[in-house]
Design a protein around this motif. Structure first.
Motif, PDB file in Angstrom:
ATOM      1  N   ARG A  65      13.057 -25.144 -24.027  1.00 43.48           N
ATOM      2  CA  ARG A  65      12.372 -24.282 -25.002  1.00 43.48           C
ATOM      3  C   ARG A  65      11.598 -25.112 -26.020  1.00 43.48           C
ATOM      4  NH1 ARG A  65       9.138 -21.068 -26.357  1.00 43.48           N
ATOM      5  NH2 ARG A  65       9.491 -19.664 -28.089  1.00 43.48           N
ATOM      6  N   ILE A  66      12.197 -26.180 -26.510  1.00 44.64           N
ATOM      7  CA  ILE A  66      11.527 -27.066 -27.464  1.00 44.64           C
ATOM      8  C   ILE A  66      10.272 -27.660 -26.824  1.00 44.64           C
ATOM      9  CG2 ILE A  66      11.726 -29.275 -28.684  1.00 44.64           C
ATOM     10  CD1 ILE A  66      14.690 -28.497 -29.190  1.00 44.64           C
ATOM     11  N   ALA A  67      10.379 -28.082 -25.562  1.00 44.36           N
ATOM     12  CA  ALA A  67       9.227 -28.653 -24.860  1.00 44.36           C
ATOM     13  C   ALA A  67       8.112 -27.613 -24.709  1.00 44.36           C
ATOM     14  CB  ALA A  67       9.651 -29.183 -23.492  1.00 44.36           C
ATOM     15  N   GLU A  68       8.477 -26.375 -24.379  1.00 39.82           N
ATOM     16  CA  GLU A  68       7.477 -25.300 -24.259  1.00 39.82           C
ATOM     17  C   GLU A  68       6.777 -25.059 -25.589  1.00 39.82           C
ATOM     18  OE1 GLU A  68       9.651 -21.897 -22.945  1.00 39.82           O
ATOM     19  OE2 GLU A  68      10.019 -22.732 -20.953  1.00 39.82           O
ATOM     20  N   MET A  69       7.555 -25.054 -26.662  1.00 36.19           N
ATOM     21  CA  MET A  69       6.985 -24.807 -27.987  1.00 36.19           C
ATOM     22  C   MET A  69       6.011 -25.912 -28.375  1.00 36.19           C
ATOM     23  SD  MET A  69      10.458 -23.516 -29.854  1.00 36.19           S
ATOM     24  CE  MET A  69       9.752 -23.255 -31.480  1.00 36.19           C
ATOM     25  N   ALA A  70       6.384 -27.175 -28.114  1.00 37.83           N
ATOM     26  CA  ALA A  70       5.521 -28.307 -28.465  1.00 37.83           C
ATOM     27  C   ALA A  70       4.257 -28.319 -27.617  1.00 37.83           C
ATOM     28  CB  ALA A  70       6.284 -29.613 -28.314  1.00 37.83           C
ATOM     29  N   ASP A  73       2.073 -25.557 -29.134  1.00 33.82           N
ATOM     30  CA  ASP A  73       1.580 -25.899 -30.471  1.00 33.82           C
ATOM     31  C   ASP A  73       1.832 -27.384 -30.735  1.00 33.82           C
ATOM     32  OD1 ASP A  73       0.945 -26.228 -33.134  1.00 33.82           O
ATOM     33  OD2 ASP A  73       2.342 -24.695 -33.866  1.00 33.82           O
ATOM     34  N   PRO A  74       0.899 -28.266 -30.349  1.00 32.06           N
ATOM     35  CA  PRO A  74       1.079 -29.708 -30.493  1.00 32.06           C
ATOM     36  C   PRO A  74       1.356 -30.179 -31.922  1.00 32.06           C
ATOM     37  CG  PRO A  74      -0.778 -29.257 -29.059  1.00 32.06           C
ATOM     38  CD  PRO A  74      -0.349 -27.941 -29.665  1.00 32.06           C
ATOM     39  N   SER A  75       1.014 -29.376 -32.929  1.00 30.73           N
ATOM     40  CA  SER A  75       1.279 -29.788 -34.313  1.00 30.73           C
ATOM     41  C   SER A  75       2.784 -29.882 -34.579  1.00 30.73           C
ATOM     42  CB  SER A  75       0.618 -28.826 -35.294  1.00 30.73           C
ATOM     43  OG  SER A  75       1.265 -27.566 -35.273  1.00 30.73           O
ATOM     44  N   LEU A  76       3.581 -29.207 -33.786  1.00 28.96           N
ATOM     45  CA  LEU A  76       5.040 -29.290 -33.963  1.00 28.96           C
ATOM     46  C   LEU A  76       5.567 -30.688 -33.689  1.00 28.96           C
ATOM     47  CD1 LEU A  76       6.140 -25.965 -32.228  1.00 28.96           C
ATOM     48  CD2 LEU A  76       6.176 -26.466 -34.680  1.00 28.96           C
ATOM     49  N   ALA A  77       4.866 -31.450 -32.866  1.00 33.33           N
ATOM     50  CA  ALA A  77       5.343 -32.762 -32.432  1.00 33.33           C
ATOM     51  C   ALA A  77       5.471 -33.777 -33.563  1.00 33.33           C
ATOM     52  CB  ALA A  77       4.446 -33.310 -31.333  1.00 33.33           C
ATOM     53  N   VAL A  85      11.499 -34.704 -28.451  1.00 31.12           N
ATOM     54  CA  VAL A  85      11.234 -34.196 -27.101  1.00 31.12           C
ATOM     55  C   VAL A  85       9.875 -34.697 -26.623  1.00 31.12           C
ATOM     56  CG1 VAL A  85      10.818 -32.114 -25.740  1.00 31.12           C
ATOM     57  CG2 VAL A  85      12.752 -32.197 -27.311  1.00 31.12           C
ATOM     58  N   SER A  86       8.869 -34.610 -27.452  1.00 27.02           N
ATOM     59  CA  SER A  86       7.521 -35.046 -27.077  1.00 27.02           C
ATOM     60  C   SER A  86       7.448 -36.534 -26.778  1.00 27.02           C
ATOM     61  CB  SER A  86       6.519 -34.711 -28.190  1.00 27.02           C
ATOM     62  OG  SER A  86       6.484 -33.313 -28.401  1.00 27.02           O
ATOM     63  N   GLU A  87       8.196 -37.329 -27.560  1.00 25.59           N
ATOM     64  CA  GLU A  87       8.166 -38.787 -27.394  1.00 25.59           C
ATOM     65  C   GLU A  87       9.244 -39.302 -26.456  1.00 25.59           C
ATOM     66  OE1 GLU A  87       8.407 -40.337 -31.364  1.00 25.59           O
ATOM     67  OE2 GLU A  87       6.416 -39.582 -31.900  1.00 25.59           O
ATOM     68  N   LYS A  88      10.028 -38.394 -25.879  1.00 27.81           N
ATOM     69  CA  LYS A  88      11.152 -38.776 -25.012  1.00 27.81           C
ATOM     70  C   LYS A  88      12.072 -39.771 -25.732  1.00 27.81           C
ATOM     71  CE  LYS A  88       8.896 -38.038 -20.553  1.00 27.81           C
ATOM     72  NZ  LYS A  88       8.263 -36.920 -20.602  1.00 27.81           N
ATOM     73  N   ASP A  89      12.385 -39.430 -26.964  1.00 32.57           N
ATOM     74  CA  ASP A  89      13.266 -40.251 -27.791  1.00 32.57           C
ATOM     75  C   ASP A  89      14.717 -39.901 -27.455  1.00 32.57           C
ATOM     76  OD1 ASP A  89      14.743 -41.522 -29.745  1.00 32.57           O
ATOM     77  OD2 ASP A  89      13.439 -40.913 -31.395  1.00 32.57           O
ATOM     78  N   TYR A  90      15.230 -40.526 -26.391  1.00 33.36           N
ATOM     79  CA  TYR A  90      16.566 -40.221 -25.899  1.00 33.36           C
ATOM     80  C   TYR A  90      17.656 -40.515 -26.929  1.00 33.36           C
ATOM     81  CZ  TYR A  90      13.934 -40.183 -21.561  1.00 33.36           C
ATOM     82  OH  TYR A  90      13.007 -39.914 -20.596  1.00 33.36           O
ATOM     83  N   LYS A  91      17.459 -41.530 -27.716  1.00 34.29           N
ATOM     84  CA  LYS A  91      18.454 -41.882 -28.732  1.00 34.29           C
ATOM     85  C   LYS A  91      18.574 -40.759 -29.761  1.00 34.29           C
ATOM     86  CE  LYS A  91      21.017 -44.717 -31.347  1.00 34.29           C
ATOM     87  NZ  LYS A  91      22.052 -43.854 -31.879  1.00 34.29           N
ATOM     88  N   TRP A  92      17.443 -40.294 -30.269  1.00 32.95           N
ATOM     89  CA  TRP A  92      17.483 -39.217 -31.261  1.00 32.95           C
ATOM     90  C   TRP A  92      18.112 -37.973 -30.649  1.00 32.95           C
ATOM     91  CZ3 TRP A  92      16.331 -34.249 -32.271  1.00 32.95           C
ATOM     92  CH2 TRP A  92      16.378 -33.849 -33.603  1.00 32.95           C
ATOM     93  N   LEU A  93      17.683 -37.622 -29.436  1.00 36.03           N
ATOM     94  CA  LEU A  93      18.232 -36.440 -28.775  1.00 36.03           C
ATOM     95  C   LEU A  93      19.741 -36.572 -28.565  1.00 36.03           C
ATOM     96  CD1 LEU A  93      15.420 -35.846 -26.177  1.00 36.03           C
ATOM     97  CD2 LEU A  93      15.998 -34.345 -28.092  1.00 36.03           C
ATOM     98  N   SER A  94      20.173 -37.737 -28.136  1.00 40.23           N
ATOM     99  CA  SER A  94      21.605 -37.956 -27.917  1.00 40.23           C
ATOM    100  C   SER A  94      22.392 -37.790 -29.199  1.00 40.23           C
ATOM    101  CB  SER A  94      21.856 -39.363 -27.354  1.00 40.23           C
ATOM    102  OG  SER A  94      21.301 -39.475 -26.078  1.00 40.23           O
ATOM    103  N   ASP A  95      21.901 -38.376 -30.255  1.00 40.40           N
ATOM    104  CA  ASP A  95      22.605 -38.290 -31.538  1.00 40.40           C
ATOM    105  C   ASP A  95      22.610 -36.861 -32.089  1.00 40.40           C
ATOM    106  OD1 ASP A  95      23.038 -40.992 -31.365  1.00 40.40           O
ATOM    107  OD2 ASP A  95      21.477 -41.526 -32.812  1.00 40.40           O
ATOM    108  N   ALA A  96      21.507 -36.153 -31.879  1.00 41.28           N
ATOM    109  CA  ALA A  96      21.369 -34.820 -32.460  1.00 41.28           C
ATOM    110  C   ALA A  96      21.979 -33.716 -31.607  1.00 41.28           C
ATOM    111  CB  ALA A  96      19.893 -34.518 -32.681  1.00 41.28           C
ATOM    112  N   VAL A  97      21.913 -33.859 -30.292  1.00 42.02           N
ATOM    113  CA  VAL A  97      22.255 -32.763 -29.401  1.00 42.02           C
ATOM    114  C   VAL A  97      23.587 -32.935 -28.706  1.00 42.02           C
ATOM    115  CG1 VAL A  97      21.508 -31.516 -27.336  1.00 42.02           C
ATOM    116  CG2 VAL A  97      19.827 -32.266 -29.009  1.00 42.02           C
TER     117      VAL A  97
END
Length: 122
Positions: A65-70, A73-77, A85-97
């Motif tokens: 859903r986050i990927a669809e939203m970005a 609307d690219p300004s969300l990125a 999600v846009s930058e494939k920041d696995y570390k941030w995603l892992s820590d947050a999710v």
């Protein structure tokens, strides 16, 4: 002696319906027969039908859903979590999710399972 395929289940209409369904779809003479190559089986150790690995269903839905939203609307990125999600920041995603950081590591064997690929989502 009759074999009870769900011997740990209480006798109930649900149990009867499941047994009847399996009988009908596995009996080649039944109108409801499903060929073995067309069957899908779901297994889970705790009795639910939710997949939990390599990623919980809710997290998979959220990332998609986050990927669809970005994408819409690219300004969300510029803001999290769309940025990660846009930058494939696995570390941030892992820590947050997810507390299981190995799930989001790009070259981890979990990522290559056919049920889920983080690269397909984001």
């Amino acid at each position: 002696m009759k074999l009870d395929p769900l011997k740990l289940w209480n006798n109930s209409s649900s149990k009867d319906a499941i047994i009847d369904f399996v009988r009908r779809v596995t009996d080649s003479d039944s109108a409801d027969f499903v060929r073995p190559e067309d069957r899908i089986a779901v297994f889970d150790n705790d009795g639910t039908l939710w997949c939990e690995k390599p990623l919980p269903v809710q997290a998979d839905f959220m990332l998609r859903r986050i990927a669809e939203m970005a994408k819409k609307d690219p300004s969300l990125a510029k803001d999290q979590p769309w940025k990660a999600v846009s930058e494939k920041d696995y570390k941030w995603l892992s820590d947050a999710v997810c507390p299981f950081t190995e799930v989001f590591q790009p070259n981890n064997r979990l990522e290559r399972l056919p049920l889920f690929s983080i690269n397909e989502i984001i």
